[in-house]
Structure formats: structure tokens, C-alpha cells
Design a protein around this motif. Structure first.
Motif, PDB file in Angstrom:
ATOM      1  N   SER A   1       3.017  15.135  13.775  1.00 40.42           N
ATOM      2  CA  SER A   1       2.637  16.177  12.813  1.00 40.42           C
ATOM      3  C   SER A   1       2.845  15.699  11.377  1.00 40.42           C
ATOM      4  CB  SER A   1       3.434  17.456  13.068  1.00 40.42           C
ATOM      5  OG  SER A   1       4.815  17.213  12.880  1.00 40.42           O
ATOM      6  N   VAL A   2       2.872  14.383  11.183  1.00 37.26           N
ATOM      7  CA  VAL A   2       3.113  13.808   9.859  1.00 37.26           C
ATOM      8  C   VAL A   2       1.983  14.198   8.898  1.00 37.26           C
ATOM      9  CG1 VAL A   2       1.968  11.598  10.394  1.00 37.26           C
ATOM     10  CG2 VAL A   2       3.781  11.674   8.661  1.00 37.26           C
ATOM     11  N   ARG A   3       2.344  14.389   7.652  1.00 37.69           N
ATOM     12  CA  ARG A   3       1.347  14.728   6.625  1.00 37.69           C
ATOM     13  C   ARG A   3       0.686  13.458   6.100  1.00 37.69           C
ATOM     14  NH1 ARG A   3       4.427  17.963   2.170  1.00 37.69           N
ATOM     15  NH2 ARG A   3       5.561  16.009   2.264  1.00 37.69           N
ATOM     16  N   ILE A   4      -0.562  13.581   5.692  1.00 35.80           N
ATOM     17  CA  ILE A   4      -1.300  12.449   5.123  1.00 35.80           C
ATOM     18  C   ILE A   4      -0.549  11.894   3.921  1.00 35.80           C
ATOM     19  CG2 ILE A   4      -3.400  11.848   3.855  1.00 35.80           C
ATOM     20  CD1 ILE A   4      -4.949  13.530   5.885  1.00 35.80           C
ATOM     21  N   ARG A   5       0.018  12.757   3.120  1.00 33.69           N
ATOM     22  CA  ARG A   5       0.788  12.329   1.950  1.00 33.69           C
ATOM     23  C   ARG A   5       1.936  11.406   2.363  1.00 33.69           C
ATOM     24  NH1 ARG A   5       2.676  17.178  -1.402  1.00 33.69           N
ATOM     25  NH2 ARG A   5       0.527  16.976  -2.017  1.00 33.69           N
ATOM     26  N   ASP A   6       2.614  11.746   3.459  1.00 34.62           N
ATOM     27  CA  ASP A   6       3.745  10.936   3.920  1.00 34.62           C
ATOM     28  C   ASP A   6       3.286   9.610   4.532  1.00 34.62           C
ATOM     29  OD1 ASP A   6       5.500  12.906   3.038  1.00 34.62           O
ATOM     30  OD2 ASP A   6       5.426  13.964   4.956  1.00 34.62           O
ATOM     31  N   ILE A   7       2.162   9.641   5.240  1.00 37.84           N
ATOM     32  CA  ILE A   7       1.601   8.391   5.766  1.00 37.84           C
ATOM     33  C   ILE A   7       1.249   7.465   4.610  1.00 37.84           C
ATOM     34  CG2 ILE A   7      -0.314   7.335   7.038  1.00 37.84           C
ATOM     35  CD1 ILE A   7      -0.540   9.978   8.617  1.00 37.84           C
ATOM     36  N   ALA A   8       0.612   8.011   3.606  1.00 37.23           N
ATOM     37  CA  ALA A   8       0.202   7.215   2.443  1.00 37.23           C
ATOM     38  C   ALA A   8       1.417   6.563   1.781  1.00 37.23           C
ATOM     39  CB  ALA A   8      -0.552   8.085   1.445  1.00 37.23           C
ATOM     40  N   ALA A   9       2.485   7.316   1.621  1.00 35.68           N
ATOM     41  CA  ALA A   9       3.686   6.763   0.988  1.00 35.68           C
ATOM     42  C   ALA A   9       4.303   5.671   1.853  1.00 35.68           C
ATOM     43  CB  ALA A   9       4.696   7.879   0.734  1.00 35.68           C
ATOM     44  N   ARG A  10       4.391   5.917   3.134  1.00 34.79           N
ATOM     45  CA  ARG A  10       4.999   4.939   4.045  1.00 34.79           C
ATOM     46  C   ARG A  10       4.187   3.649   4.131  1.00 34.79           C
ATOM     47  NH1 ARG A  10       6.495   5.915  10.421  1.00 34.79           N
ATOM     48  NH2 ARG A  10       7.237   3.799  10.797  1.00 34.79           N
ATOM     49  N   CYS A  11       2.858   3.792   4.153  1.00 36.52           N
ATOM     50  CA  CYS A  11       1.977   2.631   4.319  1.00 36.52           C
ATOM     51  C   CYS A  11       1.553   2.006   2.996  1.00 36.52           C
ATOM     52  CB  CYS A  11       0.736   3.035   5.107  1.00 36.52           C
ATOM     53  SG  CYS A  11       1.086   3.586   6.776  1.00 36.52           S
ATOM     54  N   ARG A  12       1.998   2.622   1.888  1.00 35.16           N
ATOM     55  CA  ARG A  12       1.608   2.128   0.554  1.00 35.16           C
ATOM     56  C   ARG A  12       0.093   2.142   0.370  1.00 35.16           C
ATOM     57  NH1 ARG A  12       6.008   1.839  -2.875  1.00 35.16           N
ATOM     58  NH2 ARG A  12       7.781   1.179  -1.669  1.00 35.16           N
ATOM     59  N   LEU A  13      -0.514   3.271   0.748  1.00 36.71           N
ATOM     60  CA  LEU A  13      -1.956   3.479   0.620  1.00 36.71           C
ATOM     61  C   LEU A  13      -2.202   4.759  -0.162  1.00 36.71           C
ATOM     62  CD1 LEU A  13      -2.932   2.826   4.348  1.00 36.71           C
ATOM     63  CD2 LEU A  13      -3.300   1.262   2.422  1.00 36.71           C
ATOM     64  N   THR A  14      -3.439   4.945  -0.590  1.00 34.21           N
ATOM     65  CA  THR A  14      -3.795   6.219  -1.207  1.00 34.21           C
ATOM     66  C   THR A  14      -4.041   7.242  -0.101  1.00 34.21           C
ATOM     67  OG1 THR A  14      -6.164   5.774  -1.215  1.00 34.21           O
ATOM     68  CG2 THR A  14      -4.897   5.034  -3.154  1.00 34.21           C
ATOM     69  N   GLU A  15      -3.923   8.508  -0.440  1.00 34.43           N
ATOM     70  CA  GLU A  15      -4.211   9.554   0.533  1.00 34.43           C
ATOM     71  C   GLU A  15      -5.661   9.475   1.002  1.00 34.43           C
ATOM     72  OE1 GLU A  15      -1.134  12.610  -1.590  1.00 34.43           O
ATOM     73  OE2 GLU A  15      -2.791  13.511  -0.495  1.00 34.43           O
ATOM     74  N   ARG A  16      -6.552   9.136   0.095  1.00 39.49           N
ATOM     75  CA  ARG A  16      -7.969   9.001   0.449  1.00 39.49           C
ATOM     76  C   ARG A  16      -8.173   7.875   1.464  1.00 39.49           C
ATOM     77  NH1 ARG A  16     -12.152  10.899   2.101  1.00 39.49           N
ATOM     78  NH2 ARG A  16     -14.109  10.057   1.394  1.00 39.49           N
ATOM     79  N   ALA A  17      -7.482   6.749   1.275  1.00 38.25           N
ATOM     80  CA  ALA A  17      -7.592   5.637   2.225  1.00 38.25           C
ATOM     81  C   ALA A  17      -7.076   6.056   3.603  1.00 38.25           C
ATOM     82  CB  ALA A  17      -6.822   4.422   1.712  1.00 38.25           C
ATOM     83  N   VAL A  18      -5.984   6.819   3.640  1.00 39.15           N
ATOM     84  CA  VAL A  18      -5.435   7.292   4.908  1.00 39.15           C
ATOM     85  C   VAL A  18      -6.420   8.237   5.586  1.00 39.15           C
ATOM     86  CG1 VAL A  18      -3.589   8.663   5.978  1.00 39.15           C
ATOM     87  CG2 VAL A  18      -3.039   6.955   4.232  1.00 39.15           C
ATOM     88  N   GLN A  19      -7.045   9.124   4.817  1.00 37.06           N
ATOM     89  CA  GLN A  19      -8.048  10.028   5.387  1.00 37.06           C
ATOM     90  C   GLN A  19      -9.194   9.243   6.019  1.00 37.06           C
ATOM     91  OE1 GLN A  19      -8.943  12.306   1.870  1.00 37.06           O
ATOM     92  NE2 GLN A  19      -7.590  13.981   2.476  1.00 37.06           N
ATOM     93  N   LYS A  20      -9.639   8.196   5.354  1.00 39.82           N
ATOM     94  CA  LYS A  20     -10.729   7.351   5.866  1.00 39.82           C
ATOM     95  C   LYS A  20     -10.301   6.643   7.150  1.00 39.82           C
ATOM     96  CE  LYS A  20     -14.492   4.630   5.509  1.00 39.82           C
ATOM     97  NZ  LYS A  20     -14.731   4.271   6.890  1.00 39.82           N
ATOM     98  N   ILE A  21      -9.086   6.122   7.168  1.00 38.94           N
ATOM     99  CA  ILE A  21      -8.585   5.421   8.352  1.00 38.94           C
ATOM    100  C   ILE A  21      -8.466   6.388   9.525  1.00 38.94           C
ATOM    101  CG2 ILE A  21      -6.539   4.299   9.325  1.00 38.94           C
ATOM    102  CD1 ILE A  21      -6.242   2.943   6.512  1.00 38.94           C
ATOM    103  N   ILE A  22      -7.951   7.580   9.280  1.00 37.96           N
ATOM    104  CA  ILE A  22      -7.844   8.591  10.339  1.00 37.96           C
ATOM    105  C   ILE A  22      -9.234   8.933  10.864  1.00 37.96           C
ATOM    106  CG2 ILE A  22      -7.277  11.019  10.792  1.00 37.96           C
ATOM    107  CD1 ILE A  22      -4.767  10.578   9.050  1.00 37.96           C
ATOM    108  N   ALA A  23     -10.210   9.076   9.972  1.00 35.91           N
ATOM    109  CA  ALA A  23     -11.587   9.352  10.396  1.00 35.91           C
ATOM    110  C   ALA A  23     -12.121   8.208  11.260  1.00 35.91           C
ATOM    111  CB  ALA A  23     -12.486   9.577   9.184  1.00 35.91           C
ATOM    112  N   ASP A  24     -11.853   6.960  10.863  1.00 36.59           N
ATOM    113  CA  ASP A  24     -12.270   5.800  11.668  1.00 36.59           C
ATOM    114  C   ASP A  24     -11.653   5.859  13.064  1.00 36.59           C
ATOM    115  OD1 ASP A  24     -13.622   4.724   9.467  1.00 36.59           O
ATOM    116  OD2 ASP A  24     -12.082   3.213   9.038  1.00 36.59           O
ATOM    117  N   LEU A  25     -10.349   6.110  13.129  1.00 36.22           N
ATOM    118  CA  LEU A  25      -9.639   6.142  14.409  1.00 36.22           C
ATOM    119  C   LEU A  25     -10.144   7.283  15.286  1.00 36.22           C
ATOM    120  CD1 LEU A  25      -6.040   5.367  13.100  1.00 36.22           C
ATOM    121  CD2 LEU A  25      -7.499   3.842  14.466  1.00 36.22           C
TER     122      LEU A  25
END
Length: 111
Positions: free
Chosen positions: A29-53
């Protein structure tokens, strides 16, 4: 964030897709904001990666109130021919073992 290295420029051993998937495996249930911080990515990049997956069937999500609850498909086979036959679960188990080992070192250093 404890244990998160500074930004790095250059190639790395893990892709951003693997990092995002590992973050979700750690907390469904992790938030995109937290994924972005942990992975050193932008929130937009995380959204794109989640969409790809999600598009490739490695991940799905459902809304629970204002949050997303992610579900990883552990039996899905990795995409690259060099990893033919390896599943998402096998990749994540390697990453979890490493994470546990690093957490153990941190705990030992704090004692």
C-alpha cells in the motif's frame, strides 16, 4: 531517509522498474511519493513505471479509499531472454535477502 544513498549518475545493476517493484513488494500500500523518494525518481517516473508493469501483467492495483493496494504477480516470468524461466518471485527474493542483510548490519552497528 535512513540508508538511502545520495543520487548517482551512471549505470547501475538494477533497473528503475526492479527498484519500484521491490518497493511495492516491501509495502503493498506504499504511496507513489514514498516510492519516488526511496528510488530517487520523480513521482511522474514512478507513475510511468507502474503503468508499464501493469500493462505487462506484472502488477495490478485496486483502490481502497484514497489509497492504492498493489498486487504483484509472483509467477510472471522476467522479460529478458537471459533470465528465461526466472520469475518475479525469484528476483524479489534476492532483493529481500539483500535488504534483510543490510538491515542486520545497520542493527548491529546501532548496538
Amino acid at each position: 531517509m535512513v540508508g538511502v544513498p545520495d543520487s548517482y549518475v551512471g549505470w547501475t545493476f538494477l533497473t528503475n522498474h526492479a527498484r519500484v517493484l521491490a518497493s511495492i513488494a516491501d509495502d503493498h500500500s506504499v504511496r507513489i511519493r514514498d516510492i519516488a523518494a526511496r528510488c530517487r525518481l520523480t513521482e511522474r517516473a514512478v507513475q510511468k513505471i507502474i503503468a508499464d508493469l501493469e500493462q505487462e501483467g506484472y502488477l495490478s492495483h485496486t483502490r481502497e479509499g484514497r489509497s492504492n493496494m498493489y498486487r504483484i504477480e509472483p509467477d510472471k516470468v522476467l522479460r529478458h531472454p537471459a533470465e528465461a524461466g526466472l520469475s518475479v518471485a525469484s528476483l524479489l527474493s534476492l532483493l529481500v535477502q539483500d535488504e534483510d542483510r543490510r538491515a542486520g548490519r545497520v542493527q548491529q552497528a546501532q548496538q
